[in-house]
Design a protein around this motif. Structure first.
Motif, mmCIF file in Angstrom:
data_model
loop_
_atom_site.group_PDB
_atom_site.id
_atom_site.type_symbol
_atom_site.label_atom_id
_atom_site.label_comp_id
_atom_site.label_asym_id
_atom_site.label_seq_id
_atom_site.Cartn_x
_atom_site.Cartn_y
_atom_site.Cartn_z
ATOM 1 N N GLU A 94 0.815 -1.209 0.000
ATOM 2 C CA GLU A 94 0.000 0.000 0.000
ATOM 3 C C GLU A 94 0.849 1.259 0.000
ATOM 4 O O GLU A 94 0.471 2.283 -0.575
ATOM 5 N N ARG A 95 2.048 1.186 0.637
ATOM 6 C CA ARG A 95 2.884 2.379 0.742
ATOM 7 C C ARG A 95 3.818 2.576 -0.458
ATOM 8 O O ARG A 95 4.401 3.657 -0.625
ATOM 9 N N LEU A 96 3.977 1.552 -1.292
ATOM 10 C CA LEU A 96 4.879 1.667 -2.431
ATOM 11 C C LEU A 96 4.531 2.839 -3.349
ATOM 12 O O LEU A 96 5.426 3.604 -3.739
ATOM 13 N N PRO A 97 3.245 3.028 -3.738
ATOM 14 C CA PRO A 97 2.942 4.174 -4.603
ATOM 15 C C PRO A 97 3.319 5.513 -3.971
ATOM 16 O O PRO A 97 3.741 6.435 -4.691
ATOM 17 N N ASP A 98 3.191 5.636 -2.646
ATOM 18 C CA ASP A 98 3.572 6.889 -1.988
ATOM 19 C C ASP A 98 5.069 7.154 -2.147
ATOM 20 O O ASP A 98 5.492 8.285 -2.407
ATOM 21 N N GLY A 99 5.882 6.109 -1.972
ATOM 22 C CA GLY A 99 7.323 6.269 -2.126
ATOM 23 C C GLY A 99 7.702 6.629 -3.549
ATOM 24 O O GLY A 99 8.546 7.496 -3.784
ATOM 25 N N LEU A 100 7.068 5.969 -4.520
ATOM 26 C CA LEU A 100 7.337 6.280 -5.923
ATOM 27 C C LEU A 100 6.934 7.718 -6.254
ATOM 28 O O LEU A 100 7.637 8.421 -6.985
ATOM 29 N N GLU A 101 5.822 8.166 -5.693
ATOM 30 C CA GLU A 101 5.373 9.529 -5.955
ATOM 31 C C GLU A 101 6.316 10.547 -5.325
ATOM 32 O O GLU A 101 6.617 11.582 -5.937
ATOM 33 N N ARG A 102 6.806 10.268 -4.117
ATOM 34 C CA ARG A 102 7.770 11.194 -3.508
ATOM 35 C C ARG A 102 9.045 11.281 -4.357
ATOM 36 O O ARG A 102 9.603 12.358 -4.532
ATOM 37 N N LEU A 103 9.496 10.147 -4.870
ATOM 38 C CA LEU A 103 10.694 10.158 -5.713
ATOM 39 C C LEU A 103 10.452 10.936 -7.007
ATOM 40 O O LEU A 103 11.371 11.560 -7.543
ATOM 41 N N SER A 104 9.243 10.901 -7.509
ATOM 42 C CA SER A 104 8.943 11.607 -8.755
ATOM 43 C C SER A 104 8.670 13.089 -8.533
ATOM 44 O O SER A 104 8.753 13.878 -9.474
ATOM 45 N N ARG A 105 8.368 13.480 -7.291
ATOM 46 C CA ARG A 105 8.058 14.882 -7.011
ATOM 47 C C ARG A 105 9.189 15.615 -6.295
ATOM 48 O O ARG A 105 9.133 16.837 -6.142
ATOM 49 N N THR A 106 10.191 14.875 -5.833
ATOM 50 C CA THR A 106 11.355 15.509 -5.200
ATOM 51 C C THR A 106 12.333 15.922 -6.285
ATOM 52 O O THR A 106 12.722 15.107 -7.128
ATOM 53 N N ASN A 107 12.719 17.188 -6.271
ATOM 54 C CA ASN A 107 13.599 17.736 -7.300
ATOM 55 C C ASN A 107 14.971 18.057 -6.718
ATOM 56 O O ASN A 107 15.082 18.547 -5.597
ATOM 57 N N VAL A 108 15.999 17.786 -7.505
ATOM 58 C CA VAL A 108 17.381 18.039 -7.096
ATOM 59 C C VAL A 108 17.999 19.046 -8.054
ATOM 60 O O VAL A 108 17.980 18.844 -9.278
ATOM 61 N N VAL A 109 18.525 20.129 -7.493
ATOM 62 C CA VAL A 109 19.248 21.139 -8.274
ATOM 63 C C VAL A 109 20.723 21.027 -7.919
ATOM 64 O O VAL A 109 21.092 21.082 -6.740
ATOM 65 N N MET A 110 21.569 20.875 -8.930
ATOM 66 C CA MET A 110 23.014 20.860 -8.734
ATOM 67 C C MET A 110 23.591 21.975 -9.587
ATOM 68 O O MET A 110 23.467 21.940 -10.822
#
Length: 275
Positions: A94-110
């Protein structure tokens, strides 16, 4: 399949260390780069990063097999969730989609310059979907490049996944990245290590946590040594060379044995790594 992770993501807190929802961005400098990790919802956590470790390990296994590396990685939910060795229950599904969504919505600027409001960065995952029991993941291009750059990935001790503290997980990654298997390990100024973790606790509280971790010695294959128990100025992350460590950690990733693999554009990778 030996777990592994790009060195690039092992020196600082690229992920939230708590299981709660962290909205405050992470800001730090790594080498010549200023790095900003932010999200319009909640930051991806270091437990969400297990999905990236699975993806990295899968791509490296394909690379060592001499097989094409698919643009879209595919596996069952059980294969992804079970990769860290955990007992997979309905709650994890049940929690897998939440983790995938966080990974897709977290942005990294370098960036070599300071961050600006116009910089939006890039996510960890460009796209994901779950269909007919299979998970399909398309990593962001910059993450894929970090994985496939020659000699840019380190093997992890599978016992890493047994660590229940986000800070302990990050300290292991930092130790693995900097200390490696050097007999004398790697020394940090305590204040510098405190900044690298990105935790919100004060430096005094951080020192107290380090003392506790040094006593309990939970990091697989490493131990923490403080220069002074009253007020340490330095902390040494040192390999426990006499400890029982998963031997695959000492095998260079580029030397993984090649075995058979069948794959296509979005077919799951199923290459067995024999030791």
């Amino acid at each position: 399949m030996t777990p592994c992770m790009p060195r690039l993501f092992m020196s600082n807190a690229f992920f939230a260390l708590g299981k709660g929802r962290r909205h405050a961005p992470l800001r730090f400098r790594q080498g010549s780069q200023n790095i900003l990790v932010s999200s319009p919802m909640a930051l991806a956590t270091i437990w969400d990063a297990d999905i990236l470790i699975w993806a990295t390990s899968t791509m490296i296994a394909a690379q060592r097999c001499g097989a094409p590396i698919p643009t879209v990685l595919q596996a069952t939910r059980y294969e992804i969730l079970g990769f860290p060795g955990r007992c997979v229950s309905g709650g994890y599904y049940e929690r897998l989609p939440d983790g995938l969504e966080r990974l897709s919505r977290t942005n990294v600027v370098m960036s070599a310059s300071e961050w600006t409001d116009e910089q939006t960065g890039a996510p960890w995952i460009e796209d994901w979907r779950i269909s007919a029991g299979f998970v399909q993941i398309r990593l962001a291009g910059w993450v894929r490049e970090a994985v496939l750059t020659p000699r840019a990935v380190l093997a992890l001790d599978p016992a890493y996944f047994t660590l229940t503290s986000g800070l302990e997980r990050l300290l292991y990654l930092i130790a693995r990245r900097h200390a490696g298997r050097q007999r004398d390990g790697w020394v940090f100024e305590v204040a510098h290590l405190h900044r690298k973790t990105g935790i919100t606790q004060t430096l005094t509280a951080f020192v107290a946590i380090l003392r506790r971790i040094a006593r309990s010695n939970p990091l697989p294959g490493y131990r923490i040594e403080l220069s002074d128990l009253n007020w340490p100025e330095r902390v040494r992350l040192k390999p426990a060379l006499d400890a029982s460590v998963d031997k695959s950690v000492d095998i260079p990733v580029d030397n993984f044995v090649r075995t058979r693999l069948s794959t296509s554009e979005s077919t799951p990778i199923a290459c067995e790594n024999h030791r």
